[in-house]
Design a protein around this motif. Sequence first.
Motif, mmCIF file in Angstrom:
data_model
loop_
_atom_site.group_PDB
_atom_site.id
_atom_site.type_symbol
_atom_site.label_atom_id
_atom_site.label_comp_id
_atom_site.label_asym_id
_atom_site.label_seq_id
_atom_site.Cartn_x
_atom_site.Cartn_y
_atom_site.Cartn_z
ATOM 1 N N ALA A 196 -105.490 12.052 25.485
ATOM 2 C CA ALA A 196 -105.628 10.691 24.937
ATOM 3 C C ALA A 196 -104.421 10.396 24.059
ATOM 4 O O ALA A 196 -103.978 11.262 23.288
ATOM 5 N N SER A 197 -103.892 9.190 24.166
ATOM 6 C CA SER A 197 -102.801 8.841 23.262
ATOM 7 C C SER A 197 -103.389 8.650 21.870
ATOM 8 O O SER A 197 -104.583 8.337 21.722
ATOM 9 N N PHE A 198 -102.560 8.848 20.867
ATOM 10 C CA PHE A 198 -103.023 8.742 19.483
ATOM 11 C C PHE A 198 -103.604 7.348 19.240
ATOM 12 O O PHE A 198 -104.678 7.190 18.657
ATOM 13 N N ASP A 199 -102.893 6.341 19.744
ATOM 14 C CA ASP A 199 -103.331 4.961 19.514
ATOM 15 C C ASP A 199 -104.633 4.647 20.236
ATOM 16 O O ASP A 199 -105.478 3.909 19.732
ATOM 17 N N PHE A 200 -104.774 5.212 21.444
ATOM 18 C CA PHE A 200 -106.007 4.965 22.192
ATOM 19 C C PHE A 200 -107.207 5.552 21.439
ATOM 20 O O PHE A 200 -108.247 4.888 21.292
ATOM 21 N N ALA A 201 -107.046 6.792 20.973
ATOM 22 C CA ALA A 201 -108.142 7.436 20.245
ATOM 23 C C ALA A 201 -108.496 6.623 19.000
ATOM 24 O O ALA A 201 -109.672 6.416 18.679
ATOM 25 N N LYS A 202 -107.463 6.123 18.331
ATOM 26 C CA LYS A 202 -107.674 5.338 17.110
ATOM 27 C C LYS A 202 -108.435 4.037 17.431
ATOM 28 O O LYS A 202 -109.411 3.677 16.774
ATOM 29 N N LYS A 203 -107.992 3.370 18.482
ATOM 30 C CA LYS A 203 -108.631 2.091 18.871
ATOM 31 C C LYS A 203 -110.070 2.331 19.351
ATOM 32 O O LYS A 203 -110.962 1.504 19.120
ATOM 33 N N LEU A 204 -110.291 3.458 20.019
ATOM 34 C CA LEU A 204 -111.641 3.799 20.471
ATOM 35 C C LEU A 204 -112.566 3.949 19.262
ATOM 36 O O LEU A 204 -113.679 3.418 19.228
ATOM 37 N N ARG A 205 -112.067 4.687 18.263
ATOM 38 C CA ARG A 205 -112.863 4.869 17.036
ATOM 39 C C ARG A 205 -113.128 3.506 16.371
ATOM 40 O O ARG A 205 -114.253 3.219 15.956
ATOM 41 N N GLU A 206 -112.100 2.687 16.312
ATOM 42 C CA GLU A 206 -112.250 1.372 15.663
ATOM 43 C C GLU A 206 -113.279 0.504 16.391
ATOM 44 O O GLU A 206 -114.100 -0.155 15.770
ATOM 45 N N ARG A 207 -113.204 0.542 17.723
ATOM 46 C CA ARG A 207 -114.128 -0.282 18.519
ATOM 47 C C ARG A 207 -115.573 0.194 18.313
ATOM 48 O O ARG A 207 -116.500 -0.625 18.231
ATOM 49 N N CYS A 208 -115.764 1.511 18.239
ATOM 50 C CA CYS A 208 -117.112 2.051 17.983
ATOM 51 C C CYS A 208 -117.583 1.618 16.591
ATOM 52 O O CYS A 208 -118.738 1.216 16.420
ATOM 53 N N ASN A 209 -116.704 1.667 15.615
ATOM 54 C CA ASN A 209 -117.073 1.235 14.258
ATOM 55 C C ASN A 209 -117.511 -0.224 14.274
ATOM 56 O O ASN A 209 -118.503 -0.606 13.664
ATOM 57 N N LYS A 210 -116.741 -1.032 14.992
ATOM 58 C CA LYS A 210 -116.987 -2.467 14.996
ATOM 59 C C LYS A 210 -118.325 -2.816 15.653
ATOM 60 O O LYS A 210 -119.029 -3.725 15.211
ATOM 61 N N THR A 211 -118.677 -2.073 16.714
ATOM 62 C CA THR A 211 -119.880 -2.417 17.484
ATOM 63 C C THR A 211 -121.099 -1.587 17.078
ATOM 64 O O THR A 211 -122.209 -1.860 17.541
ATOM 65 N N GLY A 212 -120.876 -0.535 16.289
ATOM 66 C CA GLY A 212 -122.007 0.325 15.904
ATOM 67 C C GLY A 212 -122.361 1.346 16.978
ATOM 68 O O GLY A 212 -123.403 2.000 16.909
#
Length: 397
Positions: A196-212
């Motif tokens: 996983a690219s660093f940015d992808f992993a970061k965005k994945l985490r952010e999206r999970c945070n945003k949606t719960g």
Amino acid sequence: MLTQRQLFLKHVAQTSETPLMLEIVKAEGVTLTDINGKKYIDLIAGISVSNIGHCHPEVVKAVKEQAEKYMHLMVYGEYIQSPQVKLATLLATIVPEHDSCFFVNSGTEAIEGSLKLARRFTGRKKIIAFRNAYHGTTMGALSLMDNEYFTKGYHPLLPGVEFLNFNDFDDLNKIDTSTACVVVEFIRGEVGGEVASFDFAKKLRERCNKTGALLIADEIQTGFGRTGKLFSFMHYSLQPDIIAIAKAMGGGMPIGAFMASKNLMQSFANPALGHLTTFGGHPVSCAASYASLQIILQMDLEREVAMKEKLIRSALVHPLIKSIDGKGLLLAIDFGNENINQMIIQKCLAKGIITDWFLFAPHKMRIAPPLNIKEQELSDACKIIVQCADECNAGMK
Ligand code: PMP
């Protein structure tokens, strides 16, 4: 009288027409010895299990000592068993955000438990996984596989599973407020070492945070040092919500677990008995796991694994090798062609080197040795791989 080989084929259930059929009588460190005394260097560690080598003396000692005290006592979670408590406490010091550990027996069970926990905690149904992922073969884990070859014949699988393309930022929008969880391997094993690219992993985490949605990290193949950190998510400066572990966890004994915060895990107790297992966290396996983890923690993983990765990358240079994918000691040598890969794997085996291919990347050779393999052993093994590639090349001309 039938030979052991014949009895194996007759009575031990097979999952392919062509099992390897090595008849091993002893395993020690990186070496397996067969019934004829032939020695093999194990470059796959029983598929990412024997991270500290086979039959490590400290693990064997822990197994013997615990077996003499007690083995199975009672179904999971009822009695206080010191090997479980010690191991769970040690794990909680390593990943303090995940201070509650539910022990199971295998990787696929760790995934099943994680999925159930996510659904119960969030009250949501949708589950998201990535295309070409492997998370195990029980019904729930199998439902996370989009590959028809492996799933046909077993439908209907779990409803409500959606698949995303890995490292695809746009696809992350499919994670929404109806999503219970996203299951991810940050460094992917069976697709042949996709990182996983660093940015992808970061965005994945952010999206999970945003949606719960809860983020479940499958560390079953990548865990316990394989990629150069204790767990692969540690390369990404983020925290998953649930961590699924198994394979190398037991130092050669069967055990798995999923870890989460106490708050999250508590939902299995309300209503009570949300997840059950008879043998999960077997005391002998826990004792082995504790001993193995202590050894891994004493290793300078980052330095040692990175140095061995470098050694492999510089030794395996050959016209037939298109690329080397993966990270740490979870490496995939891309020969660009399944037949060539199989030919080289067979030649290696004949010369006493055990490698393998990947489920979703049959053109790639798996190199995942015990992490404590000696540099000399590794460079000798790499020379043999190159020699086999040479022979294969010459044969094709
Ligand atoms: N997840 C991953 C990433 C795996 O590699 C595996 C096993 N290869 C599993 C889950 C399933 O583990 P087990 O075979 O112990 O059920």
